[in-house]
Design a protein around this motif. Structure first.
Motif, PDB file in Angstrom:
ATOM      1  N   HIS A 139     -11.193   6.553   3.515  1.00 47.97           N
ATOM      2  CA  HIS A 139     -10.446   7.278   2.611  1.00 47.97           C
ATOM      3  C   HIS A 139     -10.689   8.731   2.675  1.00 47.97           C
ATOM      4  O   HIS A 139     -10.732   9.650   2.069  1.00 47.97           O
ATOM      5  CB  HIS A 139     -10.869   7.142   1.245  1.00 47.97           C
ATOM      6  CG  HIS A 139     -10.903   5.751   0.807  1.00 47.97           C
ATOM      7  ND1 HIS A 139      -9.481   5.073   1.044  1.00 47.97           N
ATOM      8  CD2 HIS A 139     -11.492   5.041   0.137  1.00 47.97           C
ATOM      9  CE1 HIS A 139      -9.818   3.809   0.594  1.00 47.97           C
ATOM     10  NE2 HIS A 139     -11.012   3.539   0.253  1.00 47.97           N
ATOM     11  N   SER A 174      -4.595   6.102   5.411  1.00 50.93           N
ATOM     12  CA  SER A 174      -3.554   5.608   4.379  1.00 50.93           C
ATOM     13  C   SER A 174      -2.507   6.522   4.949  1.00 50.93           C
ATOM     14  O   SER A 174      -1.325   6.471   4.300  1.00 50.93           O
ATOM     15  CB  SER A 174      -3.869   6.524   3.304  1.00 50.93           C
ATOM     16  OG  SER A 174      -4.002   8.091   3.433  1.00 50.93           O
ATOM     17  N   ARG A 222       0.957  -1.170   0.011  1.00 49.68           N
ATOM     18  CA  ARG A 222       0.069  -0.064  -0.029  1.00 49.68           C
ATOM     19  C   ARG A 222       0.723   1.309   0.047  1.00 49.68           C
ATOM     20  O   ARG A 222       0.545   2.202  -0.542  1.00 49.68           O
ATOM     21  CB  ARG A 222      -0.766   0.067   1.014  1.00 49.68           C
ATOM     22  CG  ARG A 222      -2.211  -1.082   1.222  1.00 49.68           C
ATOM     23  CD  ARG A 222      -2.982  -0.568   2.183  1.00 49.68           C
ATOM     24  NE  ARG A 222      -2.574  -0.437   3.505  1.00 49.68           N
ATOM     25  CZ  ARG A 222      -2.556  -1.511   4.619  1.00 49.68           C
ATOM     26  NH1 ARG A 222      -2.827  -2.612   4.143  1.00 49.68           N
ATOM     27  NH2 ARG A 222      -1.806  -1.172   5.724  1.00 49.68           N
ATOM     28  N   PRO A 249      -4.153   5.585  -2.039  1.00 55.52           N
ATOM     29  CA  PRO A 249      -5.619   5.009  -2.550  1.00 55.52           C
ATOM     30  C   PRO A 249      -6.340   6.051  -3.567  1.00 55.52           C
ATOM     31  O   PRO A 249      -6.380   7.266  -3.375  1.00 55.52           O
ATOM     32  CB  PRO A 249      -6.393   4.919  -1.156  1.00 55.52           C
ATOM     33  CG  PRO A 249      -5.223   4.912  -0.164  1.00 55.52           C
ATOM     34  CD  PRO A 249      -4.173   5.528  -0.760  1.00 55.52           C
ATOM     35  N   GLU A 250      -6.948   5.456  -4.424  1.00 52.43           N
ATOM     36  CA  GLU A 250      -7.787   6.407  -5.552  1.00 52.43           C
ATOM     37  C   GLU A 250      -8.679   7.115  -5.098  1.00 52.43           C
ATOM     38  O   GLU A 250      -8.946   8.354  -5.499  1.00 52.43           O
ATOM     39  CB  GLU A 250      -8.098   5.368  -6.649  1.00 52.43           C
ATOM     40  CG  GLU A 250      -7.072   4.659  -7.572  1.00 52.43           C
ATOM     41  CD  GLU A 250      -7.664   3.897  -8.532  1.00 52.43           C
ATOM     42  OE1 GLU A 250      -8.916   3.880  -8.864  1.00 52.43           O
ATOM     43  OE2 GLU A 250      -6.824   3.378  -9.260  1.00 52.43           O
TER      44      GLU A 250
END
Length: 508
Positions: free
Chosen positions: A490, A450, A191, A196-197
């Motif tokens: 996110h 993240s 990761r 992350p998109e």
């Protein structure tokens, strides 16, 4: 001495005395009043016109009888109208006085009723809390299938048993921890190469605003939300712990309270929402840790690992074990499935001086963890060896919050010294200090999943961009100290709680 009519307050032409009340009246006025009411206008007793007593006074010289079209005739008509107005005004004054008396009596009754309702409400609340405390134990008494039940500390009058004996860190448990750490380390490295998109950009964070404010999750009579967590799999579910001794599960999408978890005998200072299950863990100064089943709102385990107030709580990445710290100068590692205390270790550095532990947090891999102390020390521990492997001095005042970044390298710490310190776990040194305003208090820290953003809760709520450590946004709409902050999945939204008993949600 001039006489005065009790109705018109003027000198009467034909004064009479009422034998009932002794008041003076103009004969024509009192006779008109008696025709309509039949009672003395002063005291309301029965009175007839023939009972009136004339008062002899100097006769008034009257003008000669006027003709129907003369000015005196018009004046007589006006006099009759004036008499009627005087009678009506007197009646209105009496009715007003009666209404005032009735209103005063009604207000007194309302005030008394409110006091009774408040007392009954308090008694009902106390009874419900006592019932909620007893329900978990009552639910465990029947076991028709003969299946061994998990060990639960039995309560009597709200007092749990003494702390359980240590079961020990078996080779099986250590291997389980090691296997999980190996998997998590590999996943984190994968990761770490990409962002992350779906992660919200830092420019979008700058445009965040208040989406909702929910003040009704906890009692208004004992205000204050002290802790916060979000379900890892279903980030619409938010968990809060309050001064009212309850924990509340709230669904932000439906804006409905899912469950109110009652059982602690003191305030709920730490809460954890299991990332994969509908399971909640809470801690309190009542020295207990409770594991709850959310759908049933019942306690499934009650851990009594400490002899003092529980100050820190962190769930191991396996989802089976919980780390706790306490003012009794120990940290403990317990199994939430069986309720067993696996190990309990004293902080040797503070054992002789009586320094309490204030907070705890697992590293994302689960093999090490950090604790804070009331003498401003941040300590890193090896879970398998149960030993202190590193110390991070530099703060002044008790440590209030610590948080490991998901990248596995950064540790953020805060104390009562108006700053957040960032530590590099590879070099074991402080590489950045975020200095707040004078008098700023920090109560919670949180990295997003993240490791891109860091949120700080205290005098206000602030969001920083990691690596650059740039301040992106400040939310200051709480009216009291912010006590908790968490990121949604996110960083799609940010949740914060406060001593003003509100849960606030920020987003686009």
């Amino acid at each position: 001495m001039a006489l005065c009519c009790a109705i018109s307050n003027e000198v009467p032409e034909h004064p009479v005395i009422s034998p009932v009340s002794g008041a003076i009246f103009e004969r024509r006025l009192i006779e008109k009043y008696l025709v309509e009411n039949g009672v003395d206008p002063i005291n309301g007793k029965e009175l007839a016109a023939d009972m009136l007593i004339d008062v002899k006074t100097t006769p008034v010289v009257k003008p000669k009888p006027p003709s129907a079209t003369s000015i005196p005739a018009i004046l007589k008509t006006l006099q009759d109208e004036w008499d009627a107005v005087m009678l009506h005004s007197f009646t209105q004054r009496q009715q007003l006085q009666t209404a005032r008396q009735e209103l005063s009596h009604a207000l007194y009754q309302h005030d008394a009723a409110c006091r009774v309702i408040a007392r009954l409400t308090k008694e009902v609340t106390a009874a419900r809390e006592a019932l909620a405390t007893l329900k978990p134990q009552a639910g465990m008494t029947t076991n028709p299938a003969g299946i061994p039940q998990p060990a639960i500390a039995v309560e009597a009058g709200g007092i749990a048993n003494q702390p359980t004996e240590q079961a020990g860190m078996t080779a099986e448990v250590i291997q389980k921890l090691q296997d999980k750490a190996t998997v998590l380390t590999q996943e984190r490295k994968k990761r770490g190469r990409t962002v992350p998109e779906d992660l919200i950009s830092h420019d979008s964070i700058r445009t965040f605003h208040t989406l909702a404010s929910h003040p009704g999750l906890h009692s208004a009579s004992i205000p204050g939300i002290l802790s916060l967590d979000i379900h890892g799999a279903d980030t619409s579910k938010i968990l809060t712990g309050g001064n009212d001794r309850n924990a509340t599960v709230f669904n932000k999408d439906t804006e409905q309270v899912v469950a109110i978890l009652k059982g602690h005998t003191k305030k709920v200072t730490r809460v954890i929402y299991h990332p994969d299950e509908d399971l909640v863990i809470t801690a309190s100064p009542d020295t207990t840790i409770r594991v709850w089943n959310v759908p049933t709102s019942q306690t499934t385990q009650m851990l009594r690992a400490h002899e003092g107030p529980v100050t820190g709580l962190s769930l191991h990445p396996t989802g089976d074990y919980v780390l706790s710290t306490s003012t009794d100068q120990h940290w403990a590692f317990s199994d939430i499935r069986s309720g067993r205390l696996l190990t309990k270790v004293a902080d040797q550095g503070s054992g002789s001086s009586g320094i309490a532990l204030t907070t705890a947090q697992f590293h994302p891999d689960g093999l090490i963890f950090g604790t804070g102390t009331s003498d401003s020390q941040v300590k890193i521990w090896d879970l398998k060896e149960q030993s202190n492997v590193a110390n991070f001095p530099g703060h002044s005042g008790p440590i209030t919050a610590i948080s490991f970044s998901e990248n596995g390298y950064y540790l953020a710490t805060a104390a009562d010294d108006t700053c957040v310190k960032l530590w590099d776990l590879r070099k074991l040194k402080n590489f950045k200090t975020l200095q707040m305003d004078e008098g700023y208090e920090i109560r919670d820290l949180c990295f997003d999943q993240s490791g891109t953003y860091l949120a700080v809760a205290g005098t206000d709520v602030r969001v920083y961009l990691c690596k650059q450590w740039q301040e992106l946004k400040v939310f200051n709409d709480h009216t009291a100290m912010a006590t908790g902050v968490r990121f949604g999945r996110h960083a799609q939204y940010i949740a914060s709680t406060s001593m003003d008993r509100t849960l606030k949600l920020y987003g686009l």
